[in-house]
Design a protein around this motif. Structure first.
Motif: not given
Length: 601
Positions: A188-213
């Motif tokens: 139930l935790i993985i079902a309701a408490s985890t955001p699903i993100l778009p693989k094609h629109a996220i740069d994995a290399a910079t994901f750990d950085q703050s952004t205003l994009k």
């Protein structure tokens, strides 16, 4: 069948497994709503969407990424937000606020699992799409869990720990198979408490950085404008894929949502008085009684509302950081707790508006209060029952009441006796240890009410030779220091639900004690608490679950990890008159994401 382990980055095709698809799942029992339900019972399904709302929050933000450690305390509200609603990112399923812990389909239109919950399979809604028009895929789901594991903050970074493998099933399915670390709550935790993100629109290399994009999400809103640290404005996505599915009918009713940021709560309230903010939740009884003498309320432009949820009280208190050696002894903590004169503070500061909180699940069937420990609880506690106060086990426990004088000699004598058991004596008017060092510490506060309480506490502590200093800091410093456990004592709230589970690991579990940014403010690392949390998570029957929570509650209270303060039964909210809400109040109280702008009706 080809599987993808949790450590791999690529999803592969596999053969579908035949199972009965479910429209909803519950932690205990079955969902209340049938498979053909039209909407949740606490929404207005006929609401006309439109208009706007202006929310206000105390704080700031410098990032639109709420999932990395660098921006945990300064992230824009609304991106992923249980209070206002998840405007941008969504989860696979959504929680009903009218049931203890039941989930219904969102991005996943159905799910499959076995009786022992060794796996769960999510079948994505084929209509689900991102705001740029691309389809939400199983690859997105797998990517989300992996990027959050690799570069996310707690608790997202730990979500794959109990996962043995992830696999794509058919065109729209994703199956999670669990290892021995998983419990019955975890699916139930993985079902309701985890955001699903778009693989094609996220740069994995910079994901750990703050952004205003502005991010691409699957949620009902887009970001219209960003004013760093001051304001963020969301606008409805006219092409939102999920507006007609049952779990979203009656939600997300504004065309535009503005979230304004304020450095102090009094500034936020002044903005509400002037009409710049539309909704103001109020948690102070004196403020609620005295602060609403202004023109907008007198002429009806603003309205005060009182709601009564069916939630447990939760716990608010002065929290001991037991990482500090001075608070290591439970007798010291118990003595210091006893010295707080709640009756004096309630009478002189709050006009007797509050009730003393004595249990983390007070006013619910999950509390130990008034319930002698039964055979289930005693069996769960085992030898740990010797650490539980006898009155708790007997069902007769009550926090001692003072005479409200601020100097109740009988209560203070008991406090001194407890401190003596912890190695302290009064010498020359000071409470000192064997080395002659005075018992002294600092409490960090954030608001005027917290500071008032601290001053009252400081006064009684001085009567027994204990020196407590007070440091009031701004919101950013408070969040920074609390996130790094840089304090002796802090004021914190622990909300309680009717289905406690994995969040308790983050608050009291051994694994979270040294994790920066966790909510383990007390610094507990106790195998007995860990056992009780595990028992709650693995309970199959309502009776076993209730026994586990009561046993856990007993250990928390007996451990004196905080000085318990107070609660009120009501939820208080002031609103502008054009903000409407449904007639039906759910189990969990008012839900802002079901309200609307009457001007659009």
């Amino acid at each position: 069948m080809v599987m993808v382990t949790a450590g791999m980055a690529t999803a592969l095709m596999t053969t579908p497994v035949i199972a009965e698809p479910l429209h909803g799942i519950a932690m205990h029992g079955e969902p209340d709503l049938p498979a053909d339900y039209k909407n949740f019972p606490y929404v207005n399904p006929q609401v006309k969407k439109g208009g706007s709302v202006h929310y206000g929050v105390v704080g700031t933000y410098d990032s639109l990424n709420p999932f990395n450690l660098k921006s945990i305390r300064t992230t824009a509200r609304g991106i992923w937000d249980p209070g206002f609603g998840n405007f941008i990112y969504e989860s696979l399923m959504v929680r009903s606020s009218d049931e203890p812990f039941t989930l219904y389909g969102l991005l996943a239109e159905s799910v499959e699992w076995d009786e022992n919950r060794t796996y769960i399979q999510f079948n994505l809604n084929p209509k689900a799409k991102w705001s740029d028009g691309q389809k939400v895929t199983p690859e997105d789901v797998i990517f989300s869990f992996e990027i959050l594991r690799d570069k996310g903050r707690v608790p997202f970074s730990k979500r794959l720990d109990p996962v043995k493998s992830m696999e794509k099933v058919g065109e729209n399915g994703i199956r999670f198979t669990f290892n021995e670390k998983a419990d019955r709550e975890f699916p139930l935790i993985i079902a309701a408490s985890t955001p699903i993100l778009p693989k094609h629109a996220i740069d994995a290399a910079t994901f750990d950085q703050s952004t205003l994009k502005p991010p691409i999400g699957s949620g009902p809103y887009l970001i219209k404008s960003v004013s760093p640290g001051e304001r963020i404005v969301y606008q409805r996505n006219p092409d939102y894929w999920g507006k007609d599915i049952p779990a979203k009918v009656g939600f997300d009713n504004y065309d535009e949502i503005s979230v304004e940021y304020f450095l102090q709560d009094n500034t936020l309230f002044e903005a509400f008085k002037k009409g710049a903010i539309d909704i103001y939740p109020d948690g102070s009884p004196t403020h609620w009684d005295r602060a609403y003498d202004f023109p907008a309320l007198a002429n009806g432009d603003a309205v005060k509302e009182t709601f009564q949820s069916q939630l447990p009280t939760g716990m608010l208190g002065f929290v001991f950081n037991i990482r500090r050696p001075i608070f290591a002894d439970v007798n010291v903590r118990a003595g210091l707790s006893l010295a707080f004169d709640f009756e004096w503070a309630n009478k002189n500061l709050f006009e007797n508006a509050y009730t003393r909180t004595q249990s983390f699940w007070q006013n619910s069937p999950l509390t130990f209060l008034g319930h002698p420990a039964d055979t289930r609880e005693l069996a769960l506690l085992g030898s740990a029952k010797d650490r539980v106060e006898p009155e708790i086990l007997a069902g007769t426990y009550q926090v001692p009441k003072t005479d409200a004088s601020g100097a109740d000699r009988q209560i203070l004598r008991r406090a001194v006796d407890l401190l003596a058991k912890g190695g302290y004596r009064i010498r020359n008017g000071k409470m000192v240890n064997k080395a002659g060092r005075q018992l002294s510490f600092e409490v960090m506060t954030q608001t005027q009410d917290q500071e008032k309480l601290a001053i009252a506490y400081q006064r009684t502590l001085r009567l027994i030779g204990v020196e407590m200093s007070i440091r009031t800091v701004d919101d950013s410093q408070y969040q920074s220091r609390s996130g790094s456990f840089d304090y002796d004592m802090i004021v914190k709230s622990y909300p309680s639900s009717l289905s406690p589970g994995i969040e308790q690991v983050g608050r009291w579990g051994s694994s979270s004690r040294d994790t920066q940014g966790s909510f383990n403010f007390a610094g507990t690392a106790d195998p007995d608490l860990d056992r009780m949390i595990a028992a709650m998570q693995s309970a199959r029957s309502e009776e076993d679950f209730q026994a586990a929570v009561r046993a856990y509650d007993s250990l928390l209270v007996s451990g004196h990890y905080l000085v318990p303060l107070y609660h009120v039964a009501d939820q208080w909210v002031a609103r502008r008159k054009h903000i409407g809400y449904p007639k039906k109040l759910p189990l969990y109280g008012y839900q802002l994401n079901t309200w609307w702008d009457e001007r659009a009706q």
